[in-house]
Write an enzyme that holds these catalytic residues in place. Structure first.
Site, PDB file in Angstrom:
ATOM      1  N   SER A  14       0.783  -1.220   0.076  1.00 29.50           N
ATOM      2  CA  SER A  14       0.209  -0.054  -0.117  1.00 29.50           C
ATOM      3  C   SER A  14       0.914   1.290  -0.063  1.00 29.50           C
ATOM      4  CB  SER A  14      -0.831   0.003   1.057  1.00 29.50           C
ATOM      5  OG  SER A  14      -1.371   1.181   1.655  1.00 29.50           O
TER       6      SER A  14
ATOM      7  N   TYR B  88      -1.794  -0.055  10.658  1.00 26.04           N
ATOM      8  CA  TYR B  88      -1.786  -0.575   9.240  1.00 26.04           C
ATOM      9  C   TYR B  88      -0.616  -0.476   8.360  1.00 26.04           C
ATOM     10  CZ  TYR B  88      -3.496  -1.291   4.470  1.00 26.04           C
ATOM     11  OH  TYR B  88      -4.003  -1.910   3.184  1.00 26.04           O
TER      12      TYR B  88
ATOM     13  N   LYS C  51       2.092  -3.403   6.757  1.00 26.43           N
ATOM     14  CA  LYS C  51       2.478  -3.588   5.599  1.00 26.43           C
ATOM     15  C   LYS C  51       3.944  -3.535   5.069  1.00 26.43           C
ATOM     16  CE  LYS C  51      -1.325  -4.390   3.776  1.00 26.43           C
ATOM     17  NZ  LYS C  51      -1.877  -5.709   3.042  1.00 26.43           N
TER      18      LYS C  51
HETATM   19  N1  LIG Z   1      -8.707  -1.291  -0.764  1.00 22.10           N
HETATM   20  C1  LIG Z   1      -7.923  -0.462  -0.543  1.00 22.10           C
HETATM   21  O1  LIG Z   1      -8.016   0.523  -0.372  1.00 22.10           O
HETATM   22  C2  LIG Z   1      -6.332  -1.183  -0.306  1.00 22.10           C
HETATM   23  C3  LIG Z   1      -5.369  -0.079  -0.586  1.00 22.10           C
HETATM   24  C4  LIG Z   1      -3.781  -0.580  -0.420  1.00 22.10           C
HETATM   25  C5  LIG Z   1      -3.731  -1.956  -0.032  1.00 22.10           C
HETATM   26  N2  LIG Z   1      -5.010  -2.827   0.300  1.00 22.10           N
HETATM   27  C6  LIG Z   1      -4.542  -4.386   0.532  1.00 22.10           C
HETATM   28  O2  LIG Z   1      -5.183  -5.006  -0.525  1.00 22.10           O
HETATM   29  C7  LIG Z   1      -5.426  -6.386   0.207  1.00 22.10           C
HETATM   30  C8  LIG Z   1      -7.037  -6.736  -0.178  1.00 22.10           C
HETATM   31  O3  LIG Z   1      -7.655  -5.519   0.284  1.00 22.10           O
HETATM   32  P1  LIG Z   1      -9.404  -5.619  -0.036  1.00 22.10           P
HETATM   33  O4  LIG Z   1      -9.762  -3.926  -0.422  1.00 22.10           O
HETATM   34  O5  LIG Z   1      -9.659  -6.309  -1.312  1.00 22.10           O
HETATM   35  O6  LIG Z   1      -9.807  -5.978   1.159  1.00 22.10           O
HETATM   36  P2  LIG Z   1     -11.054  -6.840   1.624  1.00 22.10           P
HETATM   37  O7  LIG Z   1     -11.066  -6.791   3.003  1.00 22.10           O
HETATM   38  O8  LIG Z   1     -12.225  -6.434   0.634  1.00 22.10           O
HETATM   39  O9  LIG Z   1     -10.383  -8.295   1.444  1.00 22.10           O
HETATM   40  C9  LIG Z   1      -9.552  -9.052   2.052  1.00 22.10           C
HETATM   41  C10 LIG Z   1     -10.031 -10.175   1.921  1.00 22.10           C
HETATM   42  O10 LIG Z   1      -9.262 -11.174   3.105  1.00 22.10           O
HETATM   43  C11 LIG Z   1     -10.222 -11.826   4.058  1.00 22.10           C
HETATM   44  N3  LIG Z   1      -9.156 -12.271   5.142  1.00 22.10           N
HETATM   45  C12 LIG Z   1      -8.911 -11.295   5.901  1.00 22.10           C
HETATM   46  N4  LIG Z   1      -8.242 -12.080   7.072  1.00 22.10           N
HETATM   47  C13 LIG Z   1      -8.099 -13.384   6.609  1.00 22.10           C
HETATM   48  C14 LIG Z   1      -7.555 -14.304   7.062  1.00 22.10           C
HETATM   49  N5  LIG Z   1      -6.894 -14.501   8.338  1.00 22.10           N
HETATM   50  N6  LIG Z   1      -7.477 -15.717   6.550  1.00 22.10           N
HETATM   51  C15 LIG Z   1      -8.347 -15.761   5.250  1.00 22.10           C
HETATM   52  N7  LIG Z   1      -8.732 -14.606   4.694  1.00 22.10           N
HETATM   53  C16 LIG Z   1      -8.542 -13.337   5.393  1.00 22.10           C
HETATM   54  C17 LIG Z   1     -11.209 -11.314   3.997  1.00 22.10           C
HETATM   55  O11 LIG Z   1     -12.413 -12.213   4.506  1.00 22.10           O
HETATM   56  C18 LIG Z   1     -11.385 -10.402   2.718  1.00 22.10           C
HETATM   57  O12 LIG Z   1     -12.420 -11.187   2.145  1.00 22.10           O
HETATM   58  C19 LIG Z   1      -5.414  -6.007   1.579  1.00 22.10           C
HETATM   59  O13 LIG Z   1      -4.077  -6.717   1.983  1.00 22.10           O
HETATM   60  C20 LIG Z   1      -5.403  -4.650   1.927  1.00 22.10           C
HETATM   61  O14 LIG Z   1      -4.750  -4.288   3.020  1.00 22.10           O
HETATM   62  C21 LIG Z   1      -6.151  -2.337  -0.029  1.00 22.10           C
END
Ligand SMILES: NC(=O)c1ccc[n+]([C@@H]2O[C@H](COP(=O)([O-])OP(=O)(O)OC[C@H]3O[C@@H](n4cnc5c(N)ncnc54)[C@H](O)[C@@H]3O)[C@@H](O)[C@H]2O)c1
Length: 355
Positions: free
Chosen positions: A137, A161, A165
């Site tokens: 991120s 958070y 990362k």
């Molecule tokens: N959406 C954003 O703005 C953004 C920005 C930068 C980075 N990210 C990173 O990208 C990744 C995906 O983001 P997203 O927006 O799709 O998030 P999201 O929460 O929609 O998806 C993450 C998924 O991981 C699953 N999960 C969480 N903990 C778990 C575990 N212990 N075991 C198995 N599954 C688990 C959740 O149920 C969820 O479906 C994350 O790592 C997030 O930190 C997201």
């Protein structure tokens, strides 16, 4: 047929990426605990793929569980080995992502976001699966200037958070260094993912995190929230509101596909890549575009700045464009249109849940 594991593949970014992977001929195994997603998303992914390419049996698999359960994870790797569909690569999306929650409950964030990766890396090593794409991120950067950030910017997150990362990146880099003739790794540092698949069948509807701007706008339109809060009106930007780099989630999905193909086609490597558009949009510009494109009103109010926010967070994306030969194809209007279509469709199907 190559099998790719997507951890957290039923979440927002994962579900869109699964579509891009299957369309490109990969088999995909999704592992998700459903802590922040719903099992219906699996059916919705199947629906989109069926519309796009017909029969998809034996291409898409789902196992529900927590990635921190190492023995269970090993069994899954073994199961796919036994049926001669070994997991060759992993895209690791699973984790918790709310900055606010991470400040209130840092231990849970460290537990989930670090232990998922530790378990995963150890099982990957054991099963000789050496291709990894990690969801990082822009929060890993120190952001104190109104300048685009490149990958060699200073790394200094402002919240737990972001710390998780950056810690993940360090762990992954150490693992790479321990066996750099085998590992092929890309950390993708996302800027602001938004929008939805153009079918309107999947989109962003978090169960536990509500802080991203697009879900909040949709909740205002859905009258769950009266007005959209805008955090600060006197930032040093053209209209006083924060500037961000909004990237369409399908462009982001395609960046994962490009990274995966790059890892397949190149020698062992360790990459950090910014995934953004390189274009900065202010909150007021975003509201205006969303209202114009979708012919709707978004009432808003100004409130106090949030701790740790920055005026200007925009990617210098030249490295990813040069390395992966990928570039974003969709603009802010597409993002607004696709979010709206997802909102209308999911409301019709009662998917857009009042949480
Ligand atoms: N959406 C954003 O703005 C953004 C920005 C930068 C980075 N990210 C990173 O990208 C990744 C995906 O983001 P997203 O927006 O799709 O998030 P999201 O929460 O929609 O998806 C993450 C998924 O991981 C699953 N999960 C969480 N903990 C778990 C575990 N212990 N075991 C198995 N599954 C688990 C959740 O149920 C969820 O479906 C994350 O790592 C997030 O930190 C997201």
């Amino acid at each position: 047929m190559k099998t790719v594991l997507t951890t957290g593949g039923l979440g927002y970014i994962g579900s869109h990426t699964v579509i891009a992977l299957i369309n490109r001929g990969f088999n995909v195994l999704i592992i998700d605990s459903l802590i922040n997603s719903k099992s219906e998303t699996f059916n919705n992914i199947e629906k989109i793929l069926f519309n796009e390419m017909g029969e998809i049996k034996e291409k898409l698999f789902f196992r529900k569980g927590d990635l921190r359960n190492k023995l269970w994870l090993e069994n899954i790797f073994q199961e796919f080995n036994d049926k001669k569909q070994p997991i060759e690569a992993v895209i690791h999306f699973a984790g918790l992502k709310s900055i606010g929650e991470s400040i209130l409950n840092p231990l849970n964030y460290y537990d989930v976001n670090l232990n998922t990766t530790l378990c995963l890396l150890s099982v990957m090593s054991k099963f000789k699966c050496f291709k990894l794409i990690f969801s990082s991120s822009a929060t890993v950067y120190k952001i104190d200037k109104n300048e685009k950030i490149s990958e060699n910017g200073i790394l200094s997150p402002l919240n737990p958070y972001g710390n998780t990362k950056l810690s993940n990146e360090k762990i992954i880099e150490d693992v790479f260094k321990s066996d750099d003739k085998r590992w092929k790794i890309a950390n993708l540092r996302y800027f602001n993912p938004c929008g939805a698949h153009d079918s309107g069948i999947i989109g962003e509807n978090p169960l536990i995190n509500h802080s991203n701007i697009f879900p909040t706008i949709l909740r205002v339109i859905n009258r769950e929230i009266e007005k959209l809060p805008i955090y600060g009106s006197d930032w040093p930007t053209k209209d006083g509101t924060c500037i961000r780099d909004y990237i369409h989630v399908m462009d982001l999905a395609e960046a994962h596909l490009a990274a995966l193909i790059y890892l397949y086609e190149n020698e062992p490597t360790y990459l950090n890549l910014n995934i953004g558009t390189g274009t900065g949009i202010s909150v007021l510009e975003l509201i205006k575009t969303f209202s114009n494109v979708n012919n709707c009103q978004i009432p808003y109010y100004f409130t106090e700045k949030r701790k740790g926010d920055a005026a200007f967070v925009v990617a210098n994306n030249s490295l990813v464009i040069q390395t992966l030969k990928w570039e974003p194809k969709r603009n802010l209007k597409d993002i607004c249109k696709d979010s709206w279509r997802w909102f209308i469709k999911s409301k019709e199907g009662s998917n857009f849940k009042n949480n």
